[in-house]
Design a protein around this motif. Structure first.
Motif: not given
Length: 827
Positions: A243, A252, A259, A138, A247, A136
């Motif tokens: 997660q 996100r 989630d 980040d 992604q 990602g």
């Protein structure tokens, strides 16, 4: 829609060795638009392992904070000793599990890792962030793993860093493909393998003990499932696999509850919403908003609601925009909630689409609802969410289940078994047709006439042609035979088409440039034209889904588009302009009827075509022209002249001549023209158009040059007045006799009336009459004018004598005197 291949394999047993490129080719062959296949982890090379931070030393004296760390990487470094690494991130502490790449490894982008000296220490590797691993964007801090992993464990497999992701552009008619379930169904059909449908779950029935729900608008929401889970661990976090899957599909990770809701939406295609139970006051409701109600959505924006908005409410008012975005008041905060209410509902596509566009608020949920979701999946989606919350957050599912559903039977379509054959022009056979329809989830009964029950997840299937399309795409568009149509011989352009071409060539030859424009306009254009409030041109056909909200109607005149083009060109320095356009205008009828759906496997009948035409607005074809600046430029040849109303009238005459029609020009008043410089154009007794100089207020409103002139004429009426096919002039071998005549008439007598009187009196010998001069002055008296005409006489079989020409001239003058009270000037 992004589809990770590893996730897709959970529902479809793809053959061994199949790559993302292979799946892409299969899905494209089935009619899906697979744009790219992204190779995650391409170029990544280990050792990439889990490490536990043992010590952190803060280094001083540098421009930015730097830390010298020792990290336990197990036996991954072949020594078992702690690994010394320099790192600038500050979002981890002693004891945290991190991701470490050791010397010899390679990160995506061919970034090779080696031991190097930096900030006074030697760094043996690197502690990685999400962006450095291609997970990602980040880059604010490094990845801190949840507890449970052992130092030295392979992080490539743990984080599922190597994968292939298909990026699919889902068209509006295939909303079911906005889910792994839908794509898995297509892949299973393409490879001929079974599908493990994730929506096939055992779900409890409605028992009246669930969270109370009231639906005031069953048309907007025909199904609503509510489940409650209590005792959730507020500190529980999303596991790595959850997660990573989010992604990979472009979401996100936020918190465990959110989630899970997003995960189930991508898995089953059913959007969900979770509420903090402690923040809901009373029963959940579904209704239309009251005008002026306000709601603060999850993005923090306060929105003023419209009466057409579908909202979710509690006893205190709106708590969410149905199918678009929840409200901030019932949001599950960062600290988590121990009790949540799960909403899984089915909303009508049109209200959701309009709400999303009205508030300029698009979301993954609205994207699915406006394309149509599976109404029978709400219970399974709620159950799947409950199972994940119980398993991952330690919650307890309450036994109460709320399931509100409006009665609705299955949708069926009757179709001849050979209908796909006739549409495609090839032979599939009944067996193939039935098999393909069953593969997409249809129930098929019947022999020659099939009764097809459409699956709930395919709202786009409504007609036999839709079913034929499914058979054709699954059998392969590439397998359709290439056959050229066989038009009957002897058919060319129609008379109307030939006339339009002649008109275009004639105007282009006269110096005009064709400038087509879009047929859309708004009410502002009528105000700029200065039309009265009751003017018929203000009655328009409005578009249900306009490209631009400021231009929601179809044009009733060509002038706004031409004047807009004139303004743009004039603003760019082109001041001498002559533009024209040939196009349709759209005039609404007294009654509006729904058009029939025409077949595609045969020619429509005359009755079907007539019904279609009856449902359409009247669409006459018109020719328009605008002029500004110099019509003839000055030079050594002369002074030139500025475009005037006479040039606009001549443009109309040019159009009429191509249809073999002589126009009669009379003064009139007609917006948007100057009241003293407006001509009404007649073909016989039928008014076919107008020409002249635009009113100064109109030129100012449109921002075009002063004294701009324009013309608009109905080509269909001109063509109808033309009668027989136009013939070219015959060249006579005999000389012409020209006689000039100047007649004095009252100032208000139209020159066209005088010309008509001369023609009527001159008889068959008159070849043409042309007005070449108009004079006013004290010599001929107040309120009078002199019109000078050139009369040309010719006989087809002989040379005229002077006596014959003079007699025809005298007869013409007598006719003009009788009809218009004209007197011969100087007599």
């Amino acid at each position: 829609m992004r589809v990770p291949l590893s996730w897709l394999r959970e529902y479809v047993d793809l053959p061994a060795g199949v790559t993302g490129r292979d799946v892409q080719a299969k899905l494209i062959s089935a009619g899906l638009e697979v744009e790219t296949v992204e190779q995650l982890g391409a170029g990544l090379k280990g050792p990439l392992v889990v490490g536990r931070v043992l010590t952190i030393e803060e280094l001083e004296g540098f421009k930015k904070p730097i830390r010298f760390c020792t990290v336990d990487v197990g036996d991954a470094n072949s020594t078992g000793e702690p690994q010394e690494i320099v790192c600038g991130a500050r979002n981890f502490a002693v004891g945290d599990l991190v991701v470490v790449i050791l010397p010899g490894g390679v990160l995506p982008g061919d970034f090779q890792i080696a031991a190097r000296k930096t900030y006074g220490h030697t760094s043996h590797g690197m502690i990685c962030s999400a962006r450095e691993l291609g997970m990602g964007d980040d880059h604010d801090g490094i990845i801190v793993l949840p507890p449970g992993s052992e130092p030295g464990a392979d992080a490539i497999g743990l984080l599922e860093l190597v994968d292939e992701v298909l990026d699919i552009a889902v068209t509006p008619d295939r909303g079911y493909c906005l889910s792994l379930r839908g794509i898995a169904r297509e892949a299973a059909i393409a490879y001929g393998v079974p599908l493990r449908d994730p929506a096939l779950l055992d779900v409890p029935a409605h028992n009246g003990e669930g969270y109370p729900v009231r639906i005031a608008d069953p048309e907007g929401c025909d199904r609503f499932t509510a489940r409650t889970v209590t005792g959730l661990d507020p500190e529980a976090t999303s596991p790595i696999w959850l997660q990573r899957r989010l992604q990979k599909v472009g979401m996100r990770p936020i918190s465990l509850t959110v989630d899970i809701a997003n995960y189930v939406m991508f898995e089953l295609g059913q959007p969900l919403h979770t509420y903090d139970r402690t923040r809901i006051a009373g029963a959940i409701g579904v209704r239309r908003a009251e005008p002026g109600e306000k709601l603060t959505t999850l993005d923090g924006a306060e929105r003023i609601l419209d009466a057409e908005d579908l909202v979710i409410t509690d006893d205190n008012g709106p708590i969410g925009l149905a199918g678009v975005m929840g409200g901030a008041h019932t949001e599950i905060t960062d600290g988590g909630s121990t009790d949540v209410v799960i909403e899984a509902a089915h909303f009508a596509p049109i209200p959701i689409a309009r709400t999303s566009r009205r508030h300029k608020l698009g979301s993954e949920a609205s994207r699915r609802f406006e394309r149509g979701t599976d109404p029978l999946t709400t219970s399974a989606a709620a159950q799947r969410t409950v199972d994940l919350l119980v398993g991952l957050a330690g919650g307890t599912a309450e036994p109460g289940v709320t399931e509100i559903a409006s009665p609705a039977g299955p949708r069926t379509i009757a179709m001849p078994a050979d209908h796909p054959d006739r549409v495609a022009g090839t032979e599939y056979g009944r067996e193939t047709v039935v098999r393909r329809l069953q593969e997409i989830g249809c129930d098929v009964a019947g022999s020659d006439e099939l009764t097809v029950t459409v699956p709930s997840w395919r709202p786009d299937l409504s007609y036999p042609n839709d079913l034929a399309e499914e058979v054709i795409r699954l059998e392969g568009y590439e397998n359709l035979p290439s056959t050229l149509p066989q038009p009957p011989a002897g058919r060319g352009l129609t008379e109307s088409q030939l006339l339009r071409r002649r008109v275009g060539r004639a105007l282009a030859g006269a110096g005009y440039v064709e400038a087509p424009s879009y047929p859309f306009l708004g009410a502002e254009a009528f105000d700029q034209l200065g039309l009265d409030t009751d003017d018929e041109r203000r009655r328009t056909v409005r578009l249900a889904n306009p490209l631009d909200d400021t231009e929601p109607a179809l044009r009733t005149t060509l002038l706004p588009g031409l004047l807009g083009t004139l303004r743009r060109n004039s603003g760019r320095g082109a001041h001498d302009l002559a533009l024209f356009e040939t196009g349709l205008v759209f005039l609404p009828g007294a009654e509006q009827t729904a058009p029939p759906r025409l077949p595609v496997d045969r020619r429509p009948t005359d009755e079907e075509i007539a019904a279609l035409e009856a449902a359409l607005p009247d669409q006459p074809r018109r020719v328009g022209a605008v002029l500004a600046g110099a019509r003839e430029l000055p030079g050594w040849w002369g002074a030139g002249h500025t475009a005037s109303w006479a040039d606009a009238v001549e443009a109309a005459r040019t159009v009429a001549r191509e249809a073999g029609v002589d126009l009669t020009v009379r003064a009139g008043q007609y917006a948007p023209f100057h009241p003293g410089r407006c001509a009404v154009l007649y073909a016989g007794e039928q008014a076919v158009g107008h020409a002249g100089e635009l009113h100064p207020r109109v030129t100012k409103a449109f921002g075009v040059p002063e004294r701009t002139c324009a013309m608009e004429i109905d080509l269909d009426l001109v063509e109808a007045s033309g009668g027989a096919r136009a013939e070219g002039p015959r060249v006579s071998t005999f000389p012409v006799a020209t006689q000039d005549v100047a007649l004095v008439v009252d100032a208000d007598v139209p020159a066209a009336d005088v010309e008509a009187a001369l023609r009527a009196g001159a008889g068959e010998l008159l070849e043409s009459v042309r007005l070449f001069d108009i004079f006013t002055g004290p010599q001929i008296g107040e309120g009078r004018k002199s019109l000078a005409y050139a009369l040309r006489f010719r006989a087809a079989d002989r040379t005229l004598t002077a006596e014959e020409a003079s007699a025809a001239r005298d007869s013409a003058i007598a006719s003009a005197a009788s009809r218009t009270h004209a007197t011969l000037r100087g007599a």
